[in-house]
Design a protein around this motif. Structure first.
Motif, PDB file in Angstrom:
ATOM      1  N   VAL A 125      25.773  32.940  49.403  1.00  0.00           N
ATOM      2  CA  VAL A 125      24.592  32.446  50.109  1.00  0.00           C
ATOM      3  C   VAL A 125      24.841  31.033  50.612  1.00  0.00           C
ATOM      4  N   ARG A 126      25.476  30.199  49.796  1.00  0.00           N
ATOM      5  CA  ARG A 126      25.751  28.823  50.223  1.00  0.00           C
ATOM      6  C   ARG A 126      26.674  28.802  51.432  1.00  0.00           C
ATOM      7  N   GLU A 127      27.690  29.663  51.420  1.00  0.00           N
ATOM      8  CA  GLU A 127      28.597  29.704  52.568  1.00  0.00           C
ATOM      9  C   GLU A 127      27.864  30.177  53.821  1.00  0.00           C
ATOM     10  N   ARG A 128      27.012  31.190  53.660  1.00  0.00           N
ATOM     11  CA  ARG A 128      26.300  31.722  54.826  1.00  0.00           C
ATOM     12  C   ARG A 128      25.355  30.690  55.405  1.00  0.00           C
ATOM     13  N   PHE A 129      24.707  29.910  54.532  1.00  0.00           N
ATOM     14  CA  PHE A 129      23.834  28.840  54.993  1.00  0.00           C
ATOM     15  C   PHE A 129      24.624  27.806  55.785  1.00  0.00           C
ATOM     16  N   ALA A 130      25.784  27.408  55.257  1.00  0.00           N
ATOM     17  CA  ALA A 130      26.619  26.419  55.949  1.00  0.00           C
ATOM     18  C   ALA A 130      27.080  26.948  57.302  1.00  0.00           C
ATOM     19  N   LEU A 131      27.428  28.230  57.365  1.00  0.00           N
ATOM     20  CA  LEU A 131      27.826  28.828  58.647  1.00  0.00           C
ATOM     21  C   LEU A 131      26.674  28.781  59.637  1.00  0.00           C
ATOM     22  N   ALA A 132      25.476  29.114  59.174  1.00  0.00           N
ATOM     23  CA  ALA A 132      24.309  29.074  60.055  1.00  0.00           C
ATOM     24  C   ALA A 132      24.077  27.666  60.582  1.00  0.00           C
ATOM     25  N   GLU A 133      24.277  26.670  59.729  1.00  0.00           N
ATOM     26  CA  GLU A 133      24.128  25.280  60.157  1.00  0.00           C
ATOM     27  C   GLU A 133      25.128  24.938  61.264  1.00  0.00           C
ATOM     28  N   GLY A 187      16.029  26.962  55.430  1.00  0.00           N
ATOM     29  CA  GLY A 187      16.113  25.939  56.470  1.00  0.00           C
ATOM     30  C   GLY A 187      16.102  26.551  57.835  1.00  0.00           C
ATOM     31  N   ASP A 188      15.927  25.706  58.842  1.00  0.00           N
ATOM     32  CA  ASP A 188      15.836  26.180  60.215  1.00  0.00           C
ATOM     33  C   ASP A 188      17.119  26.811  60.693  1.00  0.00           C
TER      34      ASP A 188
END
Length: 199
Positions: A125-133, A187-188
């Motif tokens: 999940v943390r990696e996917r969030f960073a990718l989305a950012e 997050g957005d």
């Protein structure tokens, strides 16, 4: 790392900026530490939860500090806070969020809250969030033509799709769309439609 009293480390070579950032955390929810150089940041980062890290500093740059944090294997979330316009080089930088100056108190606080929450999730999940950012930052700065021509951007998209598919396999009944909505709750960055290729 998630400590009982969450700690945020504010890093910038301009002391006035650090002091302004600290105003976003005066309610006592976070312990605030300050560092005015990359070297000082590395001395203070060992047991913090979230770092707000200036990218361009004399001596050790924000990128140098970020690389060292990851090299040490520290479980800390890092947001780059910078006046540097993002380019495709950010695709290989292991940050969790990217903020472009000037930033408001609300934006700083929301980012830290999101990253502190993110620390409770697993690595996928943390990696996917960073990718989305990263995808969101690039889509805001680059034209569709530039995105379409970028191997780095395409690689980010492919990795995001891979993680979405893996999530649907490992989390019972969770489709890629559901996973994306879960991310958007953090997050957005999750709301960008980042997996859509540019036209």
């Amino acid at each position: 790392m998630v400590t009982a009293q969450p700690t945020v480390l504010l890093v910038d070579d301009e002391a006035d900026i650090v002091d302004v950032y600290a105003l976003a955390f005066t309610d006592g929810d976070y312990t605030v530490r300050k560092a005015y150089s990359g070297e000082e940041a590395l001395e203070k980062v060992a047991d913090v939860d979230v770092v707000l890290l200036d990218r361009r500093m004399p001596g050790l740059s924000g990128k140098d500090v970020l690389d060292e944090i990851r090299e040490r294997g520290l479980d800390v979330r890092v947001a780059m806070v910078t006046a540097v316009d993002p380019d495709f080089d950010i695709t290989t930088m292991p940050f969790d969020a990217y903020l472009t100056k000037p930033v408001s108190d609300d934006e700083l606080r929301e980012t830290v809250d999101e990253l502190f929450t993110l620390a409770t999730y697993d690595e996928q999940v943390r990696e996917r969030f960073a990718l989305a950012e990263k995808l969101a930052v690039l889509e805001a700065e680059k034209t569709d033509r530039e995105l379409a021509a970028s191997d780095e951007y395409r690689a980010l998209q492919e990795r995001a799709t891979e993680l979405d598919e893996r999530a649907s396999e490992t989390v019972g009944g969770m489709t890629p769309e559901t996973f994306e909505r879960a991310l958007s709750g953090l997050g957005d960055g999750g709301e960008t439609g980042a997996d859509e290729p540019p036209e």
